[in-house]
Design an enzyme around this catalytic site. Structure first.
Site, PDB file in Angstrom:
ATOM      1  N   GLY A 165     -10.560 -18.324 -16.714  1.00  0.00           N
ATOM      2  CA  GLY A 165      -9.623 -19.354 -16.252  1.00  0.00           C
ATOM      3  C   GLY A 165      -9.339 -19.262 -14.763  1.00  0.00           C
ATOM      4  O   GLY A 165     -10.228 -19.022 -13.948  1.00  0.00           O
ATOM      5  N   THR A 192     -14.477 -18.234 -21.516  1.00  0.00           N
ATOM      6  CA  THR A 192     -15.576 -18.681 -20.712  1.00  0.00           C
ATOM      7  C   THR A 192     -16.600 -17.552 -20.589  1.00  0.00           C
ATOM      8  O   THR A 192     -16.293 -16.403 -20.885  1.00  0.00           O
ATOM      9  CB  THR A 192     -14.964 -19.080 -19.336  1.00  0.00           C
ATOM     10  OG1 THR A 192     -14.017 -20.108 -19.576  1.00  0.00           O
ATOM     11  CG2 THR A 192     -15.949 -19.485 -18.310  1.00  0.00           C
ATOM     12  N   ARG A 195     -19.574 -30.529 -17.687  1.00  0.00           N
ATOM     13  CA  ARG A 195     -18.205 -30.299 -18.133  1.00  0.00           C
ATOM     14  C   ARG A 195     -17.844 -31.320 -19.205  1.00  0.00           C
ATOM     15  O   ARG A 195     -18.302 -32.481 -19.150  1.00  0.00           O
ATOM     16  CB  ARG A 195     -17.302 -30.484 -16.913  1.00  0.00           C
ATOM     17  CG  ARG A 195     -15.817 -30.366 -17.137  1.00  0.00           C
ATOM     18  CD  ARG A 195     -15.373 -28.962 -17.100  1.00  0.00           C
ATOM     19  NE  ARG A 195     -13.949 -28.798 -16.968  1.00  0.00           N
ATOM     20  CZ  ARG A 195     -13.331 -27.704 -17.373  1.00  0.00           C
ATOM     21  NH1 ARG A 195     -13.981 -26.702 -17.926  1.00  0.00           N
ATOM     22  NH2 ARG A 195     -12.033 -27.575 -17.220  1.00  0.00           N
ATOM     23  N   THR A 227     -18.298 -22.672 -21.033  1.00  0.00           N
ATOM     24  CA  THR A 227     -17.045 -22.372 -21.739  1.00  0.00           C
ATOM     25  C   THR A 227     -16.771 -23.301 -22.902  1.00  0.00           C
ATOM     26  O   THR A 227     -17.275 -24.426 -22.944  1.00  0.00           O
ATOM     27  CB  THR A 227     -15.857 -22.463 -20.745  1.00  0.00           C
ATOM     28  OG1 THR A 227     -14.689 -21.951 -21.376  1.00  0.00           O
ATOM     29  CG2 THR A 227     -15.591 -23.870 -20.282  1.00  0.00           C
ATOM     30  N   SER A 273     -11.226 -27.605 -13.577  1.00  0.00           N
ATOM     31  CA  SER A 273     -11.719 -26.277 -13.948  1.00  0.00           C
ATOM     32  C   SER A 273     -11.484 -25.294 -12.805  1.00  0.00           C
ATOM     33  O   SER A 273     -11.217 -25.697 -11.668  1.00  0.00           O
ATOM     34  CB  SER A 273     -13.220 -26.384 -14.221  1.00  0.00           C
ATOM     35  OG  SER A 273     -13.781 -25.113 -14.433  1.00  0.00           O
ATOM     36  N   ASN A 328     -13.374 -22.989 -23.404  1.00  0.00           N
ATOM     37  CA  ASN A 328     -12.004 -22.763 -22.938  1.00  0.00           C
ATOM     38  C   ASN A 328     -11.386 -21.557 -23.635  1.00  0.00           C
ATOM     39  O   ASN A 328     -11.834 -20.441 -23.431  1.00  0.00           O
ATOM     40  CB  ASN A 328     -11.136 -24.015 -23.054  1.00  0.00           C
ATOM     41  CG  ASN A 328      -9.903 -23.891 -22.162  1.00  0.00           C
ATOM     42  OD1 ASN A 328      -9.937 -23.161 -21.169  1.00  0.00           O
ATOM     43  ND2 ASN A 328      -8.824 -24.556 -22.488  1.00  0.00           N
TER      44      ASN A 328
HETATM   45  N1  GLY Z   1     -11.669 -23.604 -19.115  1.00  0.00           N
HETATM   46  C1  GLY Z   1     -11.446 -22.791 -17.976  1.00  0.00           C
HETATM   47  C2  GLY Z   1     -11.897 -23.459 -16.714  1.00  0.00           C
HETATM   48  O1  GLY Z   1     -12.689 -24.381 -16.773  1.00  0.00           O
HETATM   49  O2  GLY Z   1     -11.458 -23.087 -15.660  1.00  0.00           O
END
Ligand code: GLY
Length: 569
Positions: free
Chosen positions: A474, A381, A105, A399, A452, A401
């Site tokens: 998301g 994502t 991440r 992702t 996330s 985002n």
């Molecule tokens: N960027 C969306 C998530 O990580 O949930």
């Protein structure tokens, strides 16, 4: 009521929302469902699925296929993911009989701080965390792929990147979702010279469907990474371009941020559900904890007897989601910065209390929902799922985002930089791009990972892999993954039907029950409204990619709502 809830109520309505593309109903089922006794692949991109399967057929292992799929999907779905972003991996290793979790991440830059998106009056400036250089968090994808490949890959690193280089150089025809995303983000993309030359015609228009999209700069960047490994990204020419592009656009990321990026091996969260063992992504994703919470809250309510898509089943499911999302806002964040009460949130007594709290004929309004006390304790994502003939499985969600992330391309590299900083809370109680409310634990801090919802999940039965899945979109990921598991396990649907069935989403705030096409019957919707649900028909944007074990091998399903491909051999 916690302070941030009160603050939140004052601040509602300040988020910028991205439109979600309508689901395709025209594509033939044949592209979305496949069976095989050997390898199986389900991804959101045709070229990606073919590349991953090609690697397995050439004698690569599942980690080689994972690396190849990650790089190809970065080229094929530049609106959703890319080497300027990050992600998570869940890996069931047949030889170890163990599920591994990896966190690559993005992290907040060293010069970031909690109030960086507030104006002088202390009001959130949503666009600052969504567009432009200040929205960019330090990318983790390339380091994650390189470290995981170094540990387990069989084929040479270069060979796993070759299909992505070819696709970036030779191009592919523009498809519906990418065209909709370019249209949606055209204002921000046109501000960037590199994005403009890649994603628009020479006259600056959104290209027609079928126009070939070439990414020659990205092909050159991938060649450097193929030669030099992750150092090719985090040091030298590419790092220079990333840092200078961000600096020229008033961003704060430095060479030290790139140099210091660390991949983390995590311990998966676990839960028992109807005799199966669920493994999913731990914090900094909220996904695993809340998928398990939703399933465990609903297990005692015997939804099977009520039947899928019935008023009672939907009412209970929506209330379970509402409870889970309240916990998400209260307790979740990067565990390296603030302890997440993970054991308490998954404690059986707590789950029993949550489950009992669903014994209600009417929904509790969002602002009146009180958290239950936790026991004392000593979260755009893409997703893909792979399985091979040895019995290994991979579920990985990756992702940048929002669509096209920050809209910033590191000059000359083709790398679209993420806007993952928006997954932090700009301020306690404020909603982000996905309408999710953030708490104290998810404020910006240097080096911290934003919370996330990504939920790559692997389920075993009698110790053997049984189902693996995940989705983009998301906060909706949590609901889509939980419902697909329920459809398969609780309602015993075949995998295709489990993925294709109507989905709902309730995330505490906003106080609404989203229902996706195919909609429920008018009768059921009327009954739900009578129980206090505010119904909104909406596309949830999920695209579940799932593989389940059959008596003869695997079934794979790529969500029929998207352009993906399930393919096996
Ligand atoms: N960027 C969306 C998530 O990580 O949930």
């Amino acid at each position: 009521m916690p302070l941030f809830l009160c603050l939140f109520l004052l601040l509602m309505g300040c988020s910028h929302k991205v439109k979600i593309v309508a689901p395709s109903t025209t594509e033939p089922r044949v592209a979305h469902e496949a069976s095989s006794s050997r390898h199986m692949v389900a991804t959101q991109g045709e070229a990606t699925s073919r590349a991953a399967l090609g690697i397995l057929e050439r004698g690569g292992n599942i980690i080689d296929a994972f690396v190849a799929a990650s790089f190809v999907i970065s080229v094929e779905r530049p609106q959703s993911t890319g080497i300027g972003g990050g992600g998570f991996l869940l890996y069931f290793s047949k030889s170890d009989h163990k599920v591994y979790a990896f966190d690559f991440r993005e992290v907040a830059p060293i010069r970031s701080f909690a109030k960086m998106y507030l104006n002088k009056a202390g009001h959130p400036q949503a666009l600052l965390s969504q567009e432009g250089a200040l929205a960019v968090a330090v990318p983790g994808l390339v380091k994650g792929l390189h470290e995981i490949h170094t540990r387990w890959g069989r084929l040479p690193w270069k060979e796993t990147i070759a299909p992505a280089i070819k696709l970036a150089r030779e191009g592919f025809p523009l498809y519906n979702h990418l065209q909709v995303a370019i249209e949606d983000r055209k204002q921000i993309l046109r501000l960037d010279d590199d994005a403009r030359s890649t994603f628009f015609t020479s006259r600056g228009e959104v290209p027609l469907l079928g126009t070939i999209i070439y990414q020659p700069d990205l092909a050159k960047t991938l060649e450097i990474i193929a030669e030099e490994g992750s150092d090719g990204f985090y040091k030298g020419k590419i790092a220079n371009s990333i840092v200078n592009t961000i600096k020229n656009r008033q961003g704060i990321m430095s060479f030290n941020d790139l140099k210091n990026y660390k991949v983390k091996e995590r311990t998966p969260v676990e839960g028992e559900y109807r005799g199966l063992k669920i493994y999913s992504m731990p914090p900094p994703s909220s996904g695993g904890i809340h998928v398990i919470q939703i399933l465990k809250m609903l297990e005692p309510h015997n939804l099977r007897a009520k039947g899928p898509q019935t008023t009672d089943a939907i009412h209970l499911t929506a209330m379970a989601m509402q409870r889970a999302f309240l916990d998400r806002a209260l307790y979740l964040g990067d565990p390296d910065f603030h302890p997440v009460p993970q054991a308490s949130l998954l404690d059986q007594h707590y789950l029993d209390k949550l489950s009992t709290s669903l014994n209600r004929t009417h929904l509790i309004k969002a602002q009146d929902l009180k958290p239950l006390s936790l026991p004392y304790e000593s979260s755009e994502t893409t997703h893909f799922t792979l399985a091979d003939k040895e019995g290994n499985m991979v579920a990985s969600t990756q992702t940048i985002n929002g669509w096209f992330g920050s809209g910033v391309v590191a000059k000359g590299t083709g790398i679209i930089l993420n806007n993952e900083m928006d997954d932090f809370a700009q301020k306690v109680g404020v909603q982000n791009l996905f309408g999710a409310v953030g708490g104290e634990n998810n404020l910006v801090e240097p080096g911290k990972r934003p919370l996330s919802s990504m939920s790559p999940t692997i389920i075993t039965k009698d110790g053997e892999p049984y189902l693996a899945l995940g989705s983009p979109s998301g906060t909706r990921i949590i609901s889509c993954v939980a419902q697909t598991i329920m459809n398969k396990v609780e309602f015993e649907m075949p995998l295709y039907e489990a993925v294709a069935a109507t989905r709902i989403h309730q995330q505490w705030f906003p106080d609404e029950l989203k229902i996706e096409s195919p909609f429920l019957s008018q009768k059921v919707e009327n009954e739900l409204m009578a129980k206090g649900h505010k119904i909104v028909h909406a596309n949830l944007g999920c695209s579940v990619q799932a593989i389940s074990r059959t008596e003869t091998g695997w079934t794979g399903v790529s969500d029929p709502r998207g352009e993906g491909l399930a393919i096996g051999r």
